[in-house]
Scaffold this active site. Structure first.
Site, PDB file in Angstrom:
ATOM      1  N   TRP A  70       0.827  -1.214   0.000  1.00 42.82           N
ATOM      2  CA  TRP A  70       0.000   0.000   0.000  1.00 42.82           C
ATOM      3  C   TRP A  70       0.853   1.252   0.000  1.00 42.82           C
ATOM      4  O   TRP A  70       0.513   2.239  -0.654  1.00 42.82           O
ATOM      5  CB  TRP A  70      -1.017  -0.008   1.146  1.00 42.82           C
ATOM      6  CG  TRP A  70      -2.010  -1.107   0.957  1.00 42.82           C
ATOM      7  CD1 TRP A  70      -2.150  -2.229   1.725  1.00 42.82           C
ATOM      8  CD2 TRP A  70      -2.977  -1.232  -0.100  1.00 42.82           C
ATOM      9  NE1 TRP A  70      -3.138  -3.035   1.213  1.00 42.82           N
ATOM     10  CE2 TRP A  70      -3.662  -2.454   0.106  1.00 42.82           C
ATOM     11  CE3 TRP A  70      -3.326  -0.441  -1.191  1.00 42.82           C
ATOM     12  CZ2 TRP A  70      -4.679  -2.887  -0.745  1.00 42.82           C
ATOM     13  CZ3 TRP A  70      -4.333  -0.871  -2.042  1.00 42.82           C
ATOM     14  CH2 TRP A  70      -5.002  -2.076  -1.829  1.00 42.82           C
ATOM     15  N   ASP A 101      -1.639   6.884   6.482  1.00 45.34           N
ATOM     16  CA  ASP A 101      -2.679   6.000   5.952  1.00 45.34           C
ATOM     17  C   ASP A 101      -2.969   5.002   7.073  1.00 45.34           C
ATOM     18  O   ASP A 101      -2.185   4.101   7.342  1.00 45.34           O
ATOM     19  CB  ASP A 101      -2.162   5.281   4.698  1.00 45.34           C
ATOM     20  CG  ASP A 101      -3.135   4.200   4.210  1.00 45.34           C
ATOM     21  OD1 ASP A 101      -4.205   4.032   4.821  1.00 45.34           O
ATOM     22  OD2 ASP A 101      -2.804   3.518   3.212  1.00 45.34           O
ATOM     23  N   LYS A 123     -12.424  -1.612   7.076  1.00 41.60           N
ATOM     24  CA  LYS A 123     -11.710  -2.621   7.872  1.00 41.60           C
ATOM     25  C   LYS A 123     -12.063  -2.477   9.348  1.00 41.60           C
ATOM     26  O   LYS A 123     -12.679  -3.345   9.937  1.00 41.60           O
ATOM     27  CB  LYS A 123     -10.205  -2.499   7.663  1.00 41.60           C
ATOM     28  CG  LYS A 123      -9.810  -2.944   6.278  1.00 41.60           C
ATOM     29  CD  LYS A 123      -8.583  -2.266   5.783  1.00 41.60           C
ATOM     30  CE  LYS A 123      -8.471  -2.342   4.292  1.00 41.60           C
ATOM     31  NZ  LYS A 123      -8.502  -3.687   3.727  1.00 41.60           N
TER      32      LYS A 123
END
Ligand code: PMP
Length: 361
Positions: free
Chosen positions: A103, A171, A195
């Protein structure tokens, strides 16, 4: 209602009281005679939901509403990979990124389209099995970006860099609200909700107001943080349902005792699984061996004898466990045990890991 142990990495398990509240709100919102899905985003019923979700999120993260603002955006965390540099990085400027996995790689790739990226630390040589400890800020860097939890690789920053002298961007898609982290040291946090914070369909951007003021104005209106801040995330029609659920998740976290308690529970839950993996070093291979860097949210591991992988998943299904297959880019297994995942499920996995060795070891 039947509930299995859902180890999925995201969209992921949500607390049952949240699902109950959400199903009720879909049928009828606050005696309004309308569903949450039907009400105007400018009406008073939705207004209260919007304000409540923002307030709760800030409260849970220990941030003040004077200093920070919450934006509800579309496009997933992936849009933030691009939107962040679009707003804060000019062609002749640079930003620092710590590279810790798939990511962060995507975040770096997007930032490179807008300016220069300094990869100031990387765990690539260690196949992303740890969090880099040594990094320094590049002179003139516009910001410093980290990925707080590496969902695919299973590593996590347990505390965030301080005193960098440049804005810190995080993030936090896969561990927001998971432990008592120093959120107040971050200038802009972004997270796809699906999530640990709610369903897919909304991205949270929680930013220091003074920092957002420094964003460029020379940008498409819809991609400007200033647009969304000025319009309280109502510049365009917001995704009302995911925002409602995020508010309910934040309420649930508060009722559990807040992120301090969540963190303790998550340490206990993850400990049950990691301890079992570590107890059988000849059989299991936990991907992350640096214990302090192990994710509380995503536990990644392999079985040394790869021929047993299929049988492991079949046996897991028989025990009502789903979602244990590792990310397609790395293989092996991944147990995602977000806030809403129950401790009994971690115990069930630990028991299964143990029994599987007994049977096949
Ligand atoms: N960052 C992290 C850490 C992730 O785990 C993910 C995966 N959902 C993303 C970014 C991309 O999120 P989205 O699918 O919301 O674009």
């Amino acid at each position: 209602m039947r509930r299995i142990y859902n180890f999925s990495a995201g969209p992921a398990i949500l607390p049952v009281p949240v699902l109950e509240a959400a199903s009720q709100a879909i049928l009828e919102l606050n005696g309004s005679g309308m569903s949450l899905l039907e009400v105007s985003h400018r009406g008073k019923d939705y207004e209260a939901i919007h304000a409540d979700a923002k307030e709760r999120l800030l409260r849970v993260l220990g941030l003040s509403a004077e200093e920070y603002t919450v934006l509800f955006l579309g496009g997933g965390a992936s849009l933030q990979f691009a939107m962040l540099p679009m707003n804060f990085l000019e062609k002749d400027e640079s930003a620092d990124y710590v590279h810790t996995g798939e990511w962060s790689k995507k975040a770096i790739g997007e930032a490179k389209r807008f300016g220069t990226v300094n990869v100031v630390a990387s765990s690539e040589a260690e196949k992303h099995t740890c969090i880099p400890k040594n990094y320094s800020v590049t002179s003139g860097a516009k910001y410093f970006h980290i990925t707080t939890n590496n969902t695919i690789e299973g590593t996590e920053w347990k505390s965030y860099p301080t005193g960098l002298g440049v804005p810190l961007i995080a993030d936090a898609s896969s561990d927001i609200m998971a432990h008592n982290a120093n959120y107040g040291d971050i200038d802009l946090i972004y997270a796809g909700a699906q999530k640990n914070a709610g369903p897919a369909g909304v991205t949270l951007v929680i930013a220091r107001k003074a920092y957002l003021e420094t964003a460029t104005d020379d940008i498409a209106t819809i991609l400007s943080y200033k647009t969304h801040a000025k319009n309280d995330s109502l510049y365009n029609t917001p995704p009302a349902f995911p925002i409602y659920v995020v508010g309910q998740v934040a309420k649930w976290v508060e009722e559990q005792g807040g992120i301090g308690v969540m963190g303790q529970k998550n340490v206990e839950k993850a400990g049950l699984v990691y301890d079992t993996l570590d107890a059988y070093p000849d059989f299991y291979d936990p991907a992350v061996t640096v214990k302090e860097d192990r994710s509380l949210m995503n536990i990644t591991f392999r079985i040394k004898n790869a021929d047993l992988e299929k049988a492991f998943l079949v046996g897991a299904t028989e025990r009502e466990m789903d979602g244990l297959k590792g990310h397609r880019s790395v293989g092996g297994f991944r147990a995602s045990i977000y806030n809403a995942f129950p401790k009994e499920g971690c115990q069930a996995l630990a028991d299964y890991l143990h029994d599987f060795v007994k049977k096949n070891g």
